[in-house]
Scaffold this motif. Structure first.
Motif, PDB file in Angstrom:
ATOM      1  N   LYS B 197       0.811  -1.219   0.000  1.00 35.30           N
ATOM      2  CA  LYS B 197       0.000   0.000   0.000  1.00 35.30           C
ATOM      3  C   LYS B 197       0.844   1.267   0.000  1.00 35.30           C
ATOM      4  CE  LYS B 197      -4.531   0.693   2.126  1.00 35.30           C
ATOM      5  NZ  LYS B 197      -5.335   0.278   3.284  1.00 35.30           N
ATOM      6  N   GLU B 198       1.860   1.263   0.835  1.00 30.23           N
ATOM      7  CA  GLU B 198       2.637   2.503   0.959  1.00 30.23           C
ATOM      8  C   GLU B 198       3.547   2.768  -0.246  1.00 30.23           C
ATOM      9  OE1 GLU B 198       5.963   2.630   3.876  1.00 30.23           O
ATOM     10  OE2 GLU B 198       5.396   0.567   4.367  1.00 30.23           O
ATOM     11  N   HIS B 199       3.709   1.777  -1.107  1.00 31.36           N
ATOM     12  CA  HIS B 199       4.589   1.987  -2.258  1.00 31.36           C
ATOM     13  C   HIS B 199       3.863   2.158  -3.590  1.00 31.36           C
ATOM     14  CE1 HIS B 199       7.430   0.023   0.647  1.00 31.36           C
ATOM     15  NE2 HIS B 199       8.001   1.171   0.382  1.00 31.36           N
ATOM     16  N   LEU B 200       2.577   1.887  -3.600  1.00 31.00           N
ATOM     17  CA  LEU B 200       1.840   2.024  -4.864  1.00 31.00           C
ATOM     18  C   LEU B 200       1.732   3.496  -5.251  1.00 31.00           C
ATOM     19  CD1 LEU B 200      -1.143  -0.456  -4.360  1.00 31.00           C
ATOM     20  CD2 LEU B 200       0.827  -0.773  -5.868  1.00 31.00           C
ATOM     21  N   PRO B 201       1.864   3.812  -6.545  1.00 32.27           N
ATOM     22  CA  PRO B 201       1.686   5.210  -6.957  1.00 32.27           C
ATOM     23  C   PRO B 201       0.229   5.643  -6.765  1.00 32.27           C
ATOM     24  CG  PRO B 201       1.982   3.785  -8.869  1.00 32.27           C
ATOM     25  CD  PRO B 201       2.185   2.930  -7.659  1.00 32.27           C
ATOM     26  N   ASP B 202       0.040   6.904  -6.604  1.00 27.43           N
ATOM     27  CA  ASP B 202      -1.288   7.471  -6.384  1.00 27.43           C
ATOM     28  C   ASP B 202      -2.231   7.135  -7.551  1.00 27.43           C
ATOM     29  OD1 ASP B 202      -3.001   9.485  -4.888  1.00 27.43           O
ATOM     30  OD2 ASP B 202      -2.992  10.304  -6.930  1.00 27.43           O
ATOM     31  N   ARG B 203      -3.409   6.617  -7.210  1.00 26.65           N
ATOM     32  CA  ARG B 203      -4.355   6.155  -8.227  1.00 26.65           C
ATOM     33  C   ARG B 203      -4.782   7.291  -9.161  1.00 26.65           C
ATOM     34  NH1 ARG B 203      -9.262   4.471 -10.057  1.00 26.65           N
ATOM     35  NH2 ARG B 203      -9.536   2.231 -10.309  1.00 26.65           N
ATOM     36  N   GLU B 204      -5.128   8.433  -8.595  1.00 24.73           N
ATOM     37  CA  GLU B 204      -5.612   9.554  -9.405  1.00 24.73           C
ATOM     38  C   GLU B 204      -4.543  10.057 -10.383  1.00 24.73           C
ATOM     39  OE1 GLU B 204      -8.752  10.596  -9.922  1.00 24.73           O
ATOM     40  OE2 GLU B 204      -8.935   8.770  -8.734  1.00 24.73           O
ATOM     41  N   LYS B 205      -3.321  10.103  -9.867  1.00 23.67           N
ATOM     42  CA  LYS B 205      -2.196  10.567 -10.691  1.00 23.67           C
ATOM     43  C   LYS B 205      -1.979   9.577 -11.856  1.00 23.67           C
ATOM     44  CE  LYS B 205       2.536  12.150 -10.045  1.00 23.67           C
ATOM     45  NZ  LYS B 205       3.761  11.933  -9.266  1.00 23.67           N
ATOM     46  N   LEU B 206      -2.142   8.304 -11.551  1.00 26.72           N
ATOM     47  CA  LEU B 206      -1.967   7.260 -12.559  1.00 26.72           C
ATOM     48  C   LEU B 206      -3.087   7.359 -13.611  1.00 26.72           C
ATOM     49  CD1 LEU B 206       0.294   5.196 -12.660  1.00 26.72           C
ATOM     50  CD2 LEU B 206      -1.161   3.556 -11.505  1.00 26.72           C
ATOM     51  N   VAL B 207      -4.318   7.558 -13.126  1.00 23.68           N
ATOM     52  CA  VAL B 207      -5.464   7.699 -14.027  1.00 23.68           C
ATOM     53  C   VAL B 207      -5.235   8.881 -14.975  1.00 23.68           C
ATOM     54  CG1 VAL B 207      -7.915   8.350 -14.123  1.00 23.68           C
ATOM     55  CG2 VAL B 207      -7.160   6.574 -12.522  1.00 23.68           C
ATOM     56  N   ASP B 208      -4.792  10.006 -14.416  1.00 20.87           N
ATOM     57  CA  ASP B 208      -4.529  11.192 -15.250  1.00 20.87           C
ATOM     58  C   ASP B 208      -3.459  10.901 -16.304  1.00 20.87           C
ATOM     59  OD1 ASP B 208      -6.398  12.588 -13.851  1.00 20.87           O
ATOM     60  OD2 ASP B 208      -4.963  13.709 -12.615  1.00 20.87           O
ATOM     61  N   SER B 209      -2.451  10.183 -15.901  1.00 26.18           N
ATOM     62  CA  SER B 209      -1.357   9.933 -16.853  1.00 26.18           C
ATOM     63  C   SER B 209      -1.790   8.955 -17.943  1.00 26.18           C
ATOM     64  CB  SER B 209      -0.104   9.463 -16.118  1.00 26.18           C
ATOM     65  OG  SER B 209       0.140   8.105 -16.319  1.00 26.18           O
ATOM     66  N   PHE B 210      -2.583   7.945 -17.565  1.00 26.38           N
ATOM     67  CA  PHE B 210      -3.138   7.031 -18.574  1.00 26.38           C
ATOM     68  C   PHE B 210      -4.040   7.811 -19.537  1.00 26.38           C
ATOM     69  CE2 PHE B 210      -2.971   2.806 -15.983  1.00 26.38           C
ATOM     70  CZ  PHE B 210      -1.753   2.512 -16.541  1.00 26.38           C
ATOM     71  N   ARG B 211      -4.901   8.660 -18.965  1.00 26.20           N
ATOM     72  CA  ARG B 211      -5.865   9.421 -19.762  1.00 26.20           C
ATOM     73  C   ARG B 211      -5.116  10.284 -20.796  1.00 26.20           C
ATOM     74  NH1 ARG B 211      -9.807  11.308 -15.652  1.00 26.20           N
ATOM     75  NH2 ARG B 211     -11.043   9.400 -15.921  1.00 26.20           N
ATOM     76  N   ALA B 212      -4.065  10.921 -20.340  1.00 28.16           N
ATOM     77  CA  ALA B 212      -3.259  11.759 -21.243  1.00 28.16           C
ATOM     78  C   ALA B 212      -2.673  10.918 -22.366  1.00 28.16           C
ATOM     79  CB  ALA B 212      -2.150  12.445 -20.442  1.00 28.16           C
TER      80      ALA B 212
END
Lengths: 218, 218
Positions: B197-212
């Motif tokens: 949990k403490e090492h996973l990248p932030d979900r929202e940030k990941l979603v934004d980067s995928f979306r881009a």
């Protein structure tokens, strides 16, 4: 059941990897030739995911994927020559180059065969570039691992023997040999070492089997 | 230069594999974020073949390919928890499943995203079939290696975290979860374990980067 059993086919460089590792270690085994057009139930049960040879059975427990099998053999029978180097960094390099052969180089070769015209020219250039990395890796060395045959050499037997036959039949000149002196020297020494020589499948038989496959698939 | 340096990118499951292995072993390291649109000369020199992250530098010596790096870490720092199991057969199984994730499953996922209509239906069925093998492998186990996080779990972090986000954004329902109870239980336990949990990248940030990325490539 024999303690060690190998399910393979005579003309497969992947089967040969495992056979070579077993012979190098001096392990007695039973070899079972598989008919790939009519796979045995033992093969299908032993490798349900890929349904592919080679499979090594050790006391009835199956292991698939030739590089995985080589590591298993090296870790299980620690007597006899090592297949992987001892030092962690050298081991990492061996794994890196074996993966390079199976993934990167194999895919580049595949593209060469699957393309024509300009695309094929580009694919051949890519193969040449990749082979240059291997050539560089072999500078000042007899084998990939140094003075004796090891993991990357065994992983490279398709490159050393099969590819040239395949290329000749397909009418593709792959390798600008003058630009790959160390790789060519390795092929020469590898293919002519008595250990390798006695285990390679017969060239004519291999040519016939490739030819039959070419005719079937066009 | 720090003794141990990792060249990576924040949103890559392959970088994360290496970070997790280093943290699991309690190894201090310097993390260097790479800009993949403007790769550093250190990255290009360290991995001239693939020019890809992650690269681990240990006393200046580079190692590439995430699974190769994991094995290197396990062999070099033998204190701390083991990443691979100790028994040769279990090690072979761990290598087999990690390879399955990176080659077989990744390719099946890729086909699902790259296809449409009937072809996509077929590709999704193939993914489901492959996931069933993983589900079966997890029967009666908390993690792939047993009671603690190991090689296959770490190799599977893309499957546990990235794939679901990616699938949601692409509007593809991948996993018939009711048919994969053990795999779903593993994902749940794995993603909620404090170490992961403490090492996973932030979900929202990941979603934004995928979306881009989706917008860029269509």
């Amino acid at each position: 059941m024999a303690e060690v059993k190998l399910l393979g086919t005579w003309g497969s460089p992947f089967s040969l990897r495992v056979e070579m590792a077993l012979k190098l270690k001096g392990i007695e085994y039973e070899y079972v030739e598989e008919d790939l057009s009519n796979k045995s139930s033992l093969l299908l049960e032993s490798n349900p995911v890929h349904k592919k040879i080679p499979v090594l059975l050790h006391n009835g427990k199956p292991i698939a994927e030739s590089l995985v099998i080589l590591e298993y053999i090296d870790e299980t029978w620690q007597n006899g020559p090592s297949i992987l180097p001892k030092n962690p960094y050298d081991r990492a390099m061996a794994r890196f180059w074996a993966k390079f052969l199976d993934d990167t180089l194999a895919e580049a070769f595949r593209k060469t065969f699957a393309s024509a015209g300009d695309e094929q020219v580009k694919a051949k250039e890519q193969v040449q570039e990749l082979l240059k990395f291997l050539d560089n890796e072999l500078k000042g060395k007899k084998f990939f691992g140094g003075e004796s045959i090891g993991f990357v050499d065994i992983a490279g037997n398709a490159l050393a023997y099969w590819m040239e036959i395949f290329a000749e039949l397909a009418g593709i000149e792959f390798i600008a040999t003058d630009k790959l002196p160390h790789l060519c020297a390795w092929m020469e020494v590898y293919l002519n070492s008595s250990f390798v020589k006695e285990h390679l499948p017969d060239r004519e038989k291999l040519v016939d089997s490739f030819r039959a496959r070419f005719q079937k698939t066009g």
